[in-house]
Write a protein that holds these residues in place. Sequence first.
Motif, PDB file in Angstrom:
ATOM      1  N   THR A   1      -0.926   0.787  -2.937  1.00 36.82           N
ATOM      2  CA  THR A   1      -0.375   1.932  -3.239  1.00 36.82           C
ATOM      3  C   THR A   1      -1.388   2.250  -2.210  1.00 36.82           C
ATOM      4  O   THR A   1      -1.056   3.803  -2.244  1.00 36.82           O
ATOM      5  CB  THR A   1      -1.995   2.024  -4.616  1.00 36.82           C
TER       6      THR A   1
ATOM      7  N   ALA B   1       1.057   3.028   0.840  1.00 36.47           N
ATOM      8  CA  ALA B   1       1.713   3.875   0.019  1.00 36.47           C
ATOM      9  C   ALA B   1       1.347   5.533   0.577  1.00 36.47           C
ATOM     10  O   ALA B   1       1.984   6.485   1.510  1.00 36.47           O
ATOM     11  CB  ALA B   1       2.652   3.869  -1.244  1.00 36.47           C
TER      12      ALA B   1
ATOM     13  N   VAL C   1       2.062   1.490  -6.981  1.00 35.02           N
ATOM     14  CA  VAL C   1       3.571   1.669  -5.857  1.00 35.02           C
ATOM     15  C   VAL C   1       3.880  -0.382  -5.382  1.00 35.02           C
ATOM     16  O   VAL C   1       2.490  -0.828  -5.747  1.00 35.02           O
ATOM     17  CB  VAL C   1       3.161   2.155  -4.799  1.00 35.02           C
TER      18      VAL C   1
ATOM     19  N   GLU D   1       6.921  -4.211  -3.091  1.00 35.77           N
ATOM     20  CA  GLU D   1       8.477  -4.194  -2.922  1.00 35.77           C
ATOM     21  C   GLU D   1       9.205  -2.247  -2.220  1.00 35.77           C
ATOM     22  O   GLU D   1       9.662  -2.275  -0.663  1.00 35.77           O
ATOM     23  CB  GLU D   1       9.742  -4.726  -4.032  1.00 35.77           C
ATOM     24  N   LEU D   2       8.531  -1.404  -2.516  1.00 40.63           N
ATOM     25  CA  LEU D   2       8.040  -0.335  -2.362  1.00 40.63           C
ATOM     26  C   LEU D   2       7.641   0.327  -1.135  1.00 40.63           C
ATOM     27  O   LEU D   2       7.748   1.243  -0.392  1.00 40.63           O
ATOM     28  CB  LEU D   2       8.083   0.862  -3.107  1.00 40.63           C
ATOM     29  N   VAL D   3       6.901  -0.929  -0.965  1.00 42.51           N
ATOM     30  CA  VAL D   3       6.095  -0.777   1.015  1.00 42.51           C
ATOM     31  C   VAL D   3       6.460  -1.963   2.160  1.00 42.51           C
ATOM     32  O   VAL D   3       5.454  -1.491   2.818  1.00 42.51           O
ATOM     33  CB  VAL D   3       4.178  -0.341   0.188  1.00 42.51           C
ATOM     34  N   ARG D   4       7.349  -2.555   1.340  1.00 44.64           N
ATOM     35  CA  ARG D   4       7.364  -3.244   2.622  1.00 44.64           C
ATOM     36  C   ARG D   4       7.404  -2.289   3.658  1.00 44.64           C
ATOM     37  O   ARG D   4       8.351  -1.617   4.207  1.00 44.64           O
ATOM     38  CB  ARG D   4       8.658  -4.507   2.013  1.00 44.64           C
TER      39      ARG D   4
ATOM     40  N   ARG E   1       9.744  -1.647   6.776  1.00 46.00           N
ATOM     41  CA  ARG E   1      10.663  -1.598   7.760  1.00 46.00           C
ATOM     42  C   ARG E   1      10.836  -1.284   9.048  1.00 46.00           C
ATOM     43  O   ARG E   1      10.206   0.076   9.494  1.00 46.00           O
ATOM     44  CB  ARG E   1      11.828  -0.816   6.630  1.00 46.00           C
TER      45      ARG E   1
ATOM     46  N   ARG F   1       6.761   7.077   4.913  1.00 47.16           N
ATOM     47  CA  ARG F   1       7.382   6.969   3.598  1.00 47.16           C
ATOM     48  C   ARG F   1       6.871   8.484   2.331  1.00 47.16           C
ATOM     49  O   ARG F   1       5.127   8.775   3.308  1.00 47.16           O
ATOM     50  CB  ARG F   1       6.843   5.218   2.958  1.00 47.16           C
TER      51      ARG F   1
END
Lengths: 351, 351
Positions: A120, A123, A314, A317-320, A322, A328
């Motif tokens: 979190t 993010a 959060v 998986e949504l913060v890995r 990329r 983001r």
Amino acid sequence: MKCAVCRGPAVIDLRRHNANFCADHFLKFCRDQVVRAIDEHDMIEPGERVLVAVSGGKDSLALWDILLELGYDAEGMTIELGIGDYSAASTDAAVAFAERRGRTLGRIDLRRDYDYDIPTAAAVTRRVPCSSCGLSKRHLIDRAALDGGYDVVATGHNLDDEAAVLFGNVLHWHTDYLGRQRPVLAERIGARGAGAGTRVFPRKVKPLVRLNERETAAYCVLRRIDYVVEECPMAEGNRHLRYKEALNAVEAASPGAKQAFYFGFLARAVDRFAPGADGADDDLRACARCGSPTTGDVCAFCRLIDQVGGHDPVPVELVRPRRGSRRRRAPTKRPSGQAATGARNSAGSAT
Amino acid sequence: MKCAVCRGPAVIDLRRHNANFCADHFLKFCRDQVVRAIDEHDMIEPGERVLVAVSGGKDSLALWDILLELGYDAEGMTIELGIGDYSAASTDAAVAFAERRGRTLGRIDLRRDYDYDIPTAAAVTRRVPCSSCGLSKRHLIDRAALDGGYDVVATGHNLDDEAAVLFGNVLHWHTDYLGRQRPVLAERIGARGAGAGTRVFPRKVKPLVRLNERETAAYCVLRRIDYVVEECPMAEGNRHLRYKEALNAVEAASPGAKQAFYFGFLARAVDRFAPGADGADDDLRACARCGSPTTGDVCAFCRLIDQVGGHDPVPVELVRPRRGSRRRRAPTKRPSGQAATGARNSAGSAT
């Protein structure tokens, strides 16, 4: 392949030392390297109370084990970071080791105690996860050591870690970081204002700087210490790992290159980057919120809490990370007083 | 993909500058980078005579071409190293460029003029070929510049070269080399003995430090300059190339990393490694054999000639570096006065 000491069957070859060892003499080699690091850099005096920063990985558990074997009064401290299964497994490993050795393990749970977690925080701040993670761990371990009356904090940074950090620091010529990159950071005494005359930072030491990560892993395996094998899923692709890979390529062709790089730096270069003897401590004052030393009004940790505390969790998986997309959309903060909906948020903020 | 300047079709993308260029504006970009390097580091004054060290590769030919385009009085000097087909092709490229531009190219042939070549020197000294090669080139170019009355020697070292050398120097913390790794080495005046009061080393400059090797290659292609594409067969697997590969991996993930590494070093670190202001020149004296400056009685070049001159030539193929075997049997020296049997040995020694 024979042990360099007893000529019995060897279980590991250490290319940079041009030596092979049987299990017993490899374990002795590891302890000897820690003894040598502690002695050469005046890390820990006999009788001092040591707080080991324990992640549950190979390095911190090997460190704790070796310090206990060497007779040090060493207790552990772990921070639950909220990085999904990885954090759960890490804590399990740390707890299991502490129970087996009958030693105290202090525990802080970021979500329970401070109403945030690392995914979190990453993010919300839109920065790499390692940034808020490192800040949180440093602040909370230092604070725990001061509050608990420990003489020294020991961390599991190994030769690969230190060489990679050094590589990053020279790639950018971060001269201030270079001047402070030593295996011992002396304790600091507050110079004025709140905290004047008292310890504001504990001494911090890295007794594993003479061992690399292959060696700490082998140590744990031979000592039957269960540790979390996975790398942190949030560190994937980060710069530190890239620097490690680049140095690994050099080391593979020239065994001993990393050791020469790091210890050559300590012997011939770090002093050239040392800050002036005028004492930067004079700039430290107590954080208006938590009393920790800071150069501003409010310390970086309290500012992080202000920014990231109280957000719905959060998922990892949504913060890995990329590659190629560093930005983001930040999650919105829930209104003050509204209960968190995330399952991991079991308690209010401690600040 | 459009040119950042004229919005016409681009022929090259420069990731670290986050820009694309058409052919004309890319050539201008290269010249501008050289102008900037020369200006920022006070490399060459208007009207000075420049001697360009020419290998026949992309860097030295691009350098010579750009200096001529910028109006400098630049002549070339090449050393025939005797590295089989590679040396022959290199000399051909250098000669062809000089003829096309109607410029003087000085030529020294190691075998003809000094009765040795690089493969033989490597075999006799049992050291990596780059060692005797670098020593020979530095000595002979410096000597030619002093004898020819040139104000400055320009070499084609590019950003990749300098970053890789810097990486090697920090990996080993060669503090003396670090203190001298600048894009300009000032000329040195002899302090005592033979050579006192006269130039004993010419000023040496690296005007390509703001361009990488992909850029110098593209420059040559766009300018229709034929250069030797092959890497030196004797350099294969050497440390310098390994350091380049390690840095290339970092650069690929972080475009601009090499530039930040090298120029950050110049801005924030090199002065920390500078030798004391007490003037190491005082230790220089004239070589008893050739008169070149040296810290001993006989300079390293004359000692090399003593050791390797007069041996029958060793073919390149027998000296190529093989991983894991650094030692080879040294060839025997032919008795004094006996003619060489090797085809490349066309003249006696000059020393």
